[in-house]
Write a protein that holds these residues in place. Structure first.
Motif, mmCIF file in Angstrom:
data_model
loop_
_atom_site.group_PDB
_atom_site.id
_atom_site.type_symbol
_atom_site.label_atom_id
_atom_site.label_comp_id
_atom_site.label_asym_id
_atom_site.label_seq_id
_atom_site.Cartn_x
_atom_site.Cartn_y
_atom_site.Cartn_z
ATOM 1 N N ASN A 103 0.811 -1.217 0.000
ATOM 2 C CA ASN A 103 0.000 0.000 0.000
ATOM 3 C C ASN A 103 0.843 1.265 0.000
ATOM 4 O O ASN A 103 0.501 2.247 -0.665
ATOM 5 N N GLY A 104 1.943 1.258 0.746
ATOM 6 C CA GLY A 104 2.839 2.401 0.703
ATOM 7 C C GLY A 104 3.424 2.591 -0.680
ATOM 8 O O GLY A 104 3.505 3.709 -1.207
ATOM 9 N N LEU A 105 3.829 1.490 -1.304
ATOM 10 C CA LEU A 105 4.356 1.553 -2.669
ATOM 11 C C LEU A 105 3.290 2.028 -3.647
ATOM 12 O O LEU A 105 3.570 2.818 -4.553
ATOM 13 N N ALA A 144 7.042 18.675 3.579
ATOM 14 C CA ALA A 144 6.307 18.184 2.416
ATOM 15 C C ALA A 144 4.861 18.619 2.545
ATOM 16 O O ALA A 144 4.382 18.913 3.648
ATOM 17 N N ARG A 145 4.158 18.635 1.446
ATOM 18 C CA ARG A 145 2.750 19.037 1.491
ATOM 19 C C ARG A 145 1.880 17.963 2.116
ATOM 20 O O ARG A 145 0.865 18.260 2.725
ATOM 21 N N ALA A 146 2.279 16.701 1.938
ATOM 22 C CA ALA A 146 1.494 15.603 2.493
ATOM 23 C C ALA A 146 2.409 14.536 3.061
ATOM 24 O O ALA A 146 3.466 14.243 2.497
ATOM 25 N N LEU A 147 1.995 13.949 4.173
ATOM 26 C CA LEU A 147 2.675 12.808 4.787
ATOM 27 C C LEU A 147 1.707 11.634 4.753
ATOM 28 O O LEU A 147 0.570 11.741 5.227
ATOM 29 N N VAL A 148 2.146 10.520 4.172
ATOM 30 C CA VAL A 148 1.298 9.346 4.013
ATOM 31 C C VAL A 148 1.934 8.203 4.785
ATOM 32 O O VAL A 148 3.067 7.819 4.506
ATOM 33 N N LEU A 149 1.208 7.662 5.751
ATOM 34 C CA LEU A 149 1.769 6.656 6.640
ATOM 35 C C LEU A 149 1.134 5.293 6.389
ATOM 36 O O LEU A 149 -0.072 5.120 6.559
ATOM 37 N N ASP A 150 1.973 4.336 5.997
ATOM 38 C CA ASP A 150 1.528 2.959 5.788
ATOM 39 C C ASP A 150 1.693 2.211 7.110
ATOM 40 O O ASP A 150 2.531 1.319 7.256
ATOM 41 N N VAL A 151 0.882 2.604 8.091
ATOM 42 C CA VAL A 151 0.937 2.038 9.443
ATOM 43 C C VAL A 151 -0.482 1.811 9.945
ATOM 44 O O VAL A 151 -1.437 2.355 9.394
ATOM 45 N N THR A 152 -0.611 1.019 11.012
ATOM 46 C CA THR A 152 -1.922 0.797 11.607
ATOM 47 C C THR A 152 -2.171 1.854 12.684
ATOM 48 O O THR A 152 -1.268 2.611 13.041
ATOM 49 N N PRO A 153 -3.389 1.946 13.222
ATOM 50 C CA PRO A 153 -3.700 2.997 14.194
ATOM 51 C C PRO A 153 -2.767 3.066 15.399
ATOM 52 O O PRO A 153 -2.471 4.156 15.895
#
Length: 472
Positions: A15-17, A250-259
């Motif tokens: 999902n991160g990829l 960065a304008r956006a940070l996207v985290l491929d992690v669970t809660p």
């Protein structure tokens, strides 16, 4: 001069990829950060036992990868990815040496079920017929579907429990085969909506099969990473992120992690209401996993099992249901449902000549440290006498060790949180845009968002689409 990125993605699972690729495709520079020395998340392959024996550390068979609207759109074959199919997608052995099985042909599969032939055709046939119209909705967040009536027809079956559907079958083979499919839901089979997983996986087997990646699951991640870099993306490995404050601007940070990790990394940035939603998020059963280096192929009594890459070891439906309900309620039993893969039968690159690998796990209570090695091996021996004599070496990980290996596997939960009716679409919070957090810069793209677990990349794809709409 320092490089500036529009988006930073933390975590390089599928999902991160997928999120990184989607944003980079649109011309927005992305930095992808991975804590381990190589990309992959649940897509990793390693010599866990002996030199020359290549084992899939987590995910092994990829039915949803080839059905994913996102992954199937990428030119991954140009970057080294090759899928291999076994003659039989999945087999389900029974005491006495017989087996039920799923092949590409729904007619052949159904015919082998005897009196349950028409039951199987009526159950799975309509899903196959409607598949092209509903797959985009199945692998998406809650929204108005493109084909509402077809999706509603699927939903009438999918929202039922696997146990309720099992009552349609009258034979041991029909019920057992269905139970093995539904047990991929990793929850008690009496739960509402457990039928959905069984329906989807059965239909997928008949439409495109259940493939494995040649050389190991790492090949999927490597191909995605190579394509991402081909687009101009940047990858940093060996960098564990403890807080979002460590990251470049960065304008956006996207985290491929669970809660649970999201709270640790960025919880101080969220509203109290959003934090409370993440704190209430529920995780499901863990897994105990074994990898074996073998001197020969597993000697299953059933010929069909010797032709299948995936084996569902659990016997009768009632036995499987007891295994899943017991693990969910914190109990251990001596005959657990075991998911087993024997990739080296079809991919000779997995082991030295004439030798083999095998991969298997059972569901256990979340966070369990109990050693299930003997119990799992006895279950395999039950349907393949002589199996234990072939073991050259083994590698085991209990549920706690699974989490140590990958912090996203809380208590050994490989699905990023239980996917029951309460969390099927409210992952990780009740929202029509579940990829957004309460901080306008931070997004989540893991399997804790819709459509949930599996190697399909759709959580990352939908998260990236949300970011494109919000920011770009």
């Amino acid at each position: 001069m320092s490089v500036k990125y529009d988006t930073i993605v933390v975590g390089s699972g599928p999902n991160g990829l997928a999120a990184a690729i989607t944003l980079q495709q649109r011309g927005h520079p992305v930095l992808l950060i991975e804590g381990k020395g190589q990309v992959g998340g649940g897509l990793r392959t390693s010599e866990l036992t002996l030199p020359g024996f290549h084992h899939d550390v987590c995910s092994a068979i990829h039915p949803m990868a080839i059905h994913s609207p996102f992954l199937s759109s990428l030119p991954l074959a140009d970057f080294g990815l090759e899928y291999i199919h076994s003659a039989i997608a999945a087999a389900h052995p029974f005491d006495g040496g017989s087996a039920a099985y799923v092949t590409h042909s729904i007619e052949d599969t159904a015919s082998a079920l005897g009196k349950d032939e028409q039951v199987y055709l009526d159950l799975i046939g309509p899903v196959i017929e409607d598949w092209p119209f509903i797959i985009n909705s199945i692998l998406a967040p809650l929204r108005f579907p493109d084909h509402p009536f077809r999706l509603a027809k699927f939903g009438l079956k999918a929202l039922r429990s696997a146990s309720a559907i099992a009552r349609k079958f009258s034979t041991r083979k029909g019920k057992g085969l269905w139970g093995g499919m539904a047990a991929h839901s990793i929850q008690p089979l009496t739960n509402t909506s457990t039928a959905a997983v069984g329906l989807v996986l059965s239909a997928a087997a008949h439409i495109k099969g259940w493939p494995m990646a040649k050389g190991g699951s790492q090949a999927v991640a490597n191909a995605m990473a190579a394509y991402f870099k081909h687009l101009g993306g940047t990858i940093q490995t060996g960098r564990w992120v403890q807080s979002v404050e460590e990251l470049p601007q960065a304008r956006a940070l996207v985290l491929d992690v669970t809660p649970a990790q999201l709270l640790k990394i960025a919880g101080h940035r969220f509203t109290s209401f959003y934090r409370s939603q993440l704190q209430r998020y529920r995780y499901g059963m863990g897994v105990f996993k074994l990898d074996w280096a073998l001197s020969g192929p597993i000697p299953f009594l059933s010929e069909e099992c010797r032709k299948a890459a995936t084996i569902h070891i659990g016997g009768a439906f009632e036995e499987i249901a007891l295994s899943e309900s017991s693990a969910s309620s914190g109990k251990m039993i001596d005959k657990p449902f075991v998911l087993l893969a024997q990739q080296s039968l079809f991919d000779v690159s997995r082991a030295p000549g004439g030798q083999h690998t095998a991969w298997g796990y059972c569901h256990v209570p979340n966070g369990s440290a109990v050693d299930m090695t003997d119990i799992i091996e006895q279950q395999v021996e039950r349907f393949a006498p002589g199996f234990k004599k072939l073991i050259l070496s083994r590698h085991a990980m209990n549920a706690q060790q699974m989490e140590i290996y990958n912090p996203n596997y809380i208590g050994g939960d490989i699905n990023g949180g239980i996917m029951d009716i309460r969390q099927l679409y409210t992952r990780p919070s009740l929202s029509l845009t579940p990829y957004r957090t309460s901080d306008r810069q931070i997004y989540i793209c893991s399997s804790s968002t819709p459509p949930g677990g599996g190697v399909h990349g759709m959580c990352g794809y939908h998260a990236a689409q949300t970011i494109l709409k919000d920011l770009f």
